[in-house]
Design a protein around this motif. Structure first.
Motif, mmCIF file in Angstrom:
data_model
loop_
_atom_site.group_PDB
_atom_site.id
_atom_site.type_symbol
_atom_site.label_atom_id
_atom_site.label_comp_id
_atom_site.label_asym_id
_atom_site.label_seq_id
_atom_site.Cartn_x
_atom_site.Cartn_y
_atom_site.Cartn_z
ATOM 1 N N ASN A 72 42.477 80.143 33.017
ATOM 2 C CA ASN A 72 43.042 79.290 34.065
ATOM 3 C C ASN A 72 43.765 78.070 33.493
ATOM 4 N N PHE A 73 43.249 77.502 32.387
ATOM 5 C CA PHE A 73 43.888 76.297 31.858
ATOM 6 C C PHE A 73 45.299 76.595 31.336
ATOM 7 N N THR A 74 45.518 77.840 30.888
ATOM 8 C CA THR A 74 46.859 78.221 30.435
ATOM 9 C C THR A 74 47.804 78.360 31.626
ATOM 10 N N ARG A 75 47.301 78.955 32.702
ATOM 11 C CA ARG A 75 48.127 79.069 33.908
ATOM 12 C C ARG A 75 48.465 77.681 34.459
ATOM 13 N N THR A 76 47.495 76.785 34.379
ATOM 14 C CA THR A 76 47.751 75.411 34.845
ATOM 15 C C THR A 76 48.817 74.744 33.999
ATOM 16 N N ALA A 77 48.752 74.961 32.692
ATOM 17 C CA ALA A 77 49.754 74.385 31.794
ATOM 18 C C ALA A 77 51.144 74.930 32.109
ATOM 19 N N ARG A 78 51.233 76.227 32.429
ATOM 20 C CA ARG A 78 52.526 76.794 32.805
ATOM 21 C C ARG A 78 53.011 76.198 34.113
ATOM 22 N N ALA A 79 52.088 76.029 35.067
ATOM 23 C CA ALA A 79 52.466 75.479 36.366
ATOM 24 C C ALA A 79 52.976 74.046 36.251
ATOM 25 N N LYS A 80 52.478 73.320 35.255
ATOM 26 C CA LYS A 80 52.948 71.948 35.043
ATOM 27 C C LYS A 80 54.306 71.891 34.351
ATOM 28 N N GLY A 81 54.799 73.045 33.949
ATOM 29 C CA GLY A 81 56.106 73.084 33.309
ATOM 30 C C GLY A 81 56.101 72.769 31.837
ATOM 31 N N LEU A 82 54.939 72.885 31.165
ATOM 32 C CA LEU A 82 54.887 72.625 29.728
ATOM 33 C C LEU A 82 55.666 73.686 28.960
ATOM 34 N N GLY A 83 56.206 73.301 27.815
ATOM 35 C CA GLY A 83 56.980 74.220 27.001
ATOM 36 C C GLY A 83 56.131 75.324 26.390
ATOM 37 N N THR A 84 56.806 76.402 25.996
ATOM 38 C CA THR A 84 56.106 77.554 25.421
ATOM 39 C C THR A 84 55.350 77.179 24.156
ATOM 40 N N PHE A 85 55.981 76.398 23.286
ATOM 41 C CA PHE A 85 55.348 76.030 22.023
ATOM 42 C C PHE A 85 54.068 75.241 22.277
ATOM 43 N N ARG A 86 54.121 74.312 23.210
ATOM 44 C CA ARG A 86 52.936 73.494 23.488
ATOM 45 C C ARG A 86 51.819 74.331 24.097
ATOM 46 N N ILE A 87 52.176 75.273 24.959
ATOM 47 C CA ILE A 87 51.168 76.125 25.577
ATOM 48 C C ILE A 87 50.493 77.007 24.520
#
Length: 313
Positions: free
Chosen positions: A211-226
């Protein structure tokens, strides 16, 4: 956290004791009289008796183990039957090539395997993923000595970019030393990296589904940071674990690789000692490698606290 560290330290003690008992038993597990085997076929009874007294083989087994273990705790691993030099001195003379080879191999392994595992998980089920996993399967399936000979043929014999064999000490300069261990390090790293790449991919796939990865994507974080900041840190424990387990593979590979490339390290010392039936050296080297493996796995256990905050509790 302190309780966790103490628990890990206490857990390592019985393991080391069991390893020490096994290593001590190597001489006595060999069929026949150990003193006769050490003396050789042409020895007279006086020479055999001298070796028996020198190694305390005329004492009860429990007394022999107590003497051997007590000396080992004082870093006295006995003397070589072949050269009459202290085993600790022989190990100290050979430790630099093995340490350099292992350090360069570990660096190349992590530099190759972790990025490949991350990319394979990022492009899961695509052609990139299949290509990386095919490389991993091939690298883990081919024996290290086969890879070593292929590297020697192409890069040393044909292209002459690297020396065929030998080792240049650090006193000759860092670049010269690295140049001499490049081929053996690559041979070991390809085998070691194959295992770590597969585990990294599996751990990353699990982390990317959290879930924390999906949240990071939803926040618009870049691929490298995720991938690196979030997913890779979560996948750190299994990756670090397999690095510790794979270190045993690295130790075994060092013995073969040093023989192929004629590197005067501890692995080559082991092979020579076995060939000469120099049991004190064999026992000392195995004890050294065993202590090193236990220490590495202890450090791996302690490093879990960096990746999992629950360990600190």
């Amino acid at each position: 956290m302190l309780g966790y560290v103490l628990g890990r330290l206490l857990a390592a003690i019985p393991i080391f004791i069991l390893v020490a008992i096994f290593i001590f038993s190597l001489v006595h597990l060999t069929p026949g009289d150990p003193a006769v085997l050490l003396a050789g076929d042409n020895a007279n009874p006086q020479q055999v008796e001298k070796i028996r007294e020198r190694l305390h083989l005329d004492e009860p087994l429990i007394v022999q183990f107590g003497i051997w273990a007590g000396n080992a705790l004082q870093f006295d691993l006995g003397e070589s039957i072949y050269s009459n030099k202290p085993v600790t001195q022989l190990i100290a003379q050979r430790i630099e090539p093995t340490f350099v080879l292992a350090a360069v191999t570990l660096f190349l392994t992590v530099a190759i395997a972790v990025p490949l595992g991350v990319i394979a998980a990022w492009r899961a089920n695509g052609w990139i993923d299949r290509g990386i996993m095919a490389f991993a399967v091939l690298g883990f399936s081919v024996p290290v000595f086969v890879i070593a000979y292929l590297l020697v043929y192409f890069f040393a014999v044909s292209l002459r970019w690297f020396p065929v064999q030998g080792y240049k000490p650090l006193s000759n300069g860092l670049l010269t030393t690295l140049h001499s261990v490049t081929l053996p390090s690559i041979a070991l790293a390809l085998v070691f990296a194959a295992l770590i790449a597969r585990v990294t991919r599996a751990a990353m796939l699990e982390a990317l589904s959290e879930n924390f990865t999906r949240t990071a994507r939803a926040k618009g974080l870049g691929t490298f940071r995720i991938l690196v900041i979030h997913a890779l840190k979560s996948a750190g424990i299994p990756v670090i674990t397999v690095i510790g387990i794979g270190f045993a593979t690295l130790v075994g590979g060092v013995v073969v690789t040093e023989s192929v490339f004629n590197i005067p390290g501890i692995g080559r010392l082991t092979v020579d000692a076995i060939t000469r039936r120099d049991y004190p050296v064999v026992q000392g080297v195995i004890l050294f490698f065993s202590a090193l493996l236990i220490l590495i796995n202890l450090l791996i256990d302690l490093s879990y606290a960096l990746f999992d905050p629950r360990v600190k509790g």
